[in-house]
Design a protein around this motif. Sequence first.
Motif, mmCIF file in Angstrom:
data_model
loop_
_atom_site.group_PDB
_atom_site.id
_atom_site.type_symbol
_atom_site.label_atom_id
_atom_site.label_comp_id
_atom_site.label_asym_id
_atom_site.label_seq_id
_atom_site.Cartn_x
_atom_site.Cartn_y
_atom_site.Cartn_z
ATOM 1 N N PHE A 1 0.818 -1.210 0.000
ATOM 2 C CA PHE A 1 0.000 0.000 0.000
ATOM 3 C C PHE A 1 0.856 1.267 0.000
ATOM 4 O O PHE A 1 0.697 2.147 -0.859
ATOM 5 C CB PHE A 1 -0.927 -0.017 1.216
ATOM 6 C CG PHE A 1 -1.702 1.253 1.417
ATOM 7 C CD1 PHE A 1 -2.719 1.616 0.556
ATOM 8 C CD2 PHE A 1 -1.404 2.087 2.487
ATOM 9 C CE1 PHE A 1 -3.436 2.788 0.748
ATOM 10 C CE2 PHE A 1 -2.115 3.256 2.692
ATOM 11 C CZ PHE A 1 -3.129 3.612 1.823
ATOM 12 N N GLU A 2 1.776 1.366 0.937
ATOM 13 C CA GLU A 2 2.591 2.582 1.029
ATOM 14 C C GLU A 2 3.525 2.707 -0.168
ATOM 15 O O GLU A 2 3.769 3.814 -0.667
ATOM 16 C CB GLU A 2 3.383 2.583 2.334
ATOM 17 C CG GLU A 2 4.067 3.909 2.602
ATOM 18 C CD GLU A 2 4.409 4.109 4.074
ATOM 19 O OE1 GLU A 2 5.529 4.574 4.341
ATOM 20 O OE2 GLU A 2 3.558 3.814 4.933
ATOM 21 N N ARG A 3 4.051 1.616 -0.640
ATOM 22 C CA ARG A 3 4.953 1.654 -1.801
ATOM 23 C C ARG A 3 4.221 2.194 -3.028
ATOM 24 O O ARG A 3 4.777 2.971 -3.808
ATOM 25 C CB ARG A 3 5.477 0.240 -2.084
ATOM 26 C CG ARG A 3 6.470 0.150 -3.223
ATOM 27 C CD ARG A 3 7.853 0.527 -2.756
ATOM 28 N NE ARG A 3 8.826 0.461 -3.828
ATOM 29 C CZ ARG A 3 10.121 0.194 -3.633
ATOM 30 N NH1 ARG A 3 10.568 -0.043 -2.414
ATOM 31 N NH2 ARG A 3 10.958 0.165 -4.644
ATOM 32 N N ILE A 4 2.993 1.785 -3.217
ATOM 33 C CA ILE A 4 2.216 2.202 -4.383
ATOM 34 C C ILE A 4 1.988 3.706 -4.382
ATOM 35 O O ILE A 4 2.165 4.374 -5.414
ATOM 36 C CB ILE A 4 0.878 1.444 -4.426
ATOM 37 C CG1 ILE A 4 1.115 -0.034 -4.741
ATOM 38 C CG2 ILE A 4 -0.076 2.071 -5.452
ATOM 39 C CD1 ILE A 4 -0.085 -0.925 -4.470
ATOM 40 N N PHE A 5 1.636 4.263 -3.243
ATOM 41 C CA PHE A 5 1.242 5.663 -3.185
ATOM 42 C C PHE A 5 2.372 6.618 -2.814
ATOM 43 O O PHE A 5 2.210 7.836 -2.933
ATOM 44 C CB PHE A 5 0.067 5.842 -2.218
ATOM 45 C CG PHE A 5 -1.193 5.187 -2.706
ATOM 46 C CD1 PHE A 5 -1.889 5.716 -3.785
ATOM 47 C CD2 PHE A 5 -1.674 4.026 -2.122
ATOM 48 C CE1 PHE A 5 -3.038 5.106 -4.264
ATOM 49 C CE2 PHE A 5 -2.827 3.418 -2.587
ATOM 50 C CZ PHE A 5 -3.511 3.954 -3.664
ATOM 51 N N CYS A 6 3.504 6.074 -2.397
ATOM 52 C CA CYS A 6 4.621 6.932 -1.986
ATOM 53 C C CYS A 6 5.914 6.604 -2.718
ATOM 54 O O CYS A 6 6.942 7.235 -2.451
ATOM 55 C CB CYS A 6 4.857 6.800 -0.482
ATOM 56 S SG CYS A 6 3.408 7.110 0.542
ATOM 57 N N GLY A 7 5.901 5.635 -3.640
ATOM 58 C CA GLY A 7 7.145 5.111 -4.191
ATOM 59 C C GLY A 7 7.799 5.937 -5.279
ATOM 60 O O GLY A 7 9.006 5.870 -5.481
ATOM 61 N N GLY A 8 7.049 6.709 -6.030
ATOM 62 C CA GLY A 8 7.651 7.575 -7.039
ATOM 63 C C GLY A 8 7.820 6.943 -8.403
ATOM 64 O O GLY A 8 7.470 5.793 -8.651
#
Length: 331
Positions: free
Chosen positions: A263-270
């Motif tokens: 979840f966090e990787r998808i929305f914060c990964g760049g």
Amino acid sequence: MNEAELIARYFAPLAGEGGLGLRDDAALLAPPPGTEIVVTADALIAGVHFFAADPPDRIAAKALAVNLSDLAAKAADPLGFLLTLALPRDWKPVWLEAFARGLGEVSREFHCPLLGGDTVSTPGPMMLSITALGAVTAGKMTPRTGAKPGDALYVSGTIGDAALGLILRQTQIDGAPPPVWAAALSPQQQDHLVARYLTPRARLPLVQALRACASAAMDVSDGLVGDLRAMMRASGASAKIDLRKAPLSEAVVAAWRADSRLFERIFCGGDDYEVLCAVPPLAAERFEALAAAAGVPVAAIGTVGAALSGDIFIGPDGEPVMFRQERFSHF
């Protein structure tokens, strides 16, 4: 091969009229009447922004595309670009031929010719920097600073593909086993994610819609959550975002279902290089119509609020969520 021969062989064929055949010390441009000039620059370093083993044509295409993405977010049409290239001493002609080919593909597609630059040797990793120039109708550039309370917030394309593609590309380079969630993806879905990492696509077809309708815009390079916060800070505003409305590809959805920790990787990964923009309510319908006519999918994901209210991100369960690291940082 000396520097002059290298430039003549690989890069002079990419030069536009303003580049003067790359035989002078500078370029000469006449901006279109009634326009202002937009200038942007990005540097890419092997081992930081790309893998040294990545295909050279994709490295070049990405380097130019990320700059064109900045121009697109400012509602600017490309005029040309400058290239600074620091090559390791063991560079090979076959590598540079492929690099120049990839650069030329993007340059021709978006009518952004090479204007000049510099080529040097380095004892360290390869580094390249591109400075892109664009033109926008006077007074029509879409800044980060223009979002107003009540504006609708849109993002183009899909989010999270490149962040997951980077993970898959890392396993390809290292020869390590793929992540567990990769088993939930078809080979075509895995290829899609890697391709989104290797070759971002500048959303230049969205320029007319931004000029006509948007109050603020920026490209999503370091993660949707962090970049959205950056635009709100610059605008002196806040945002309420429903991440359930964020556009996701089938590949990202499949991976997320297989591993909720993504979840966090998808929305914060760049590395998305999509356009995030604010649009006044009365212009929203027209913006959607112009984006559709340009062939660029856009999704409404939230609204702009007053500065004191603070940013709110609604997660998949309908409740507000917090993030440990909201965006990629070089420092």
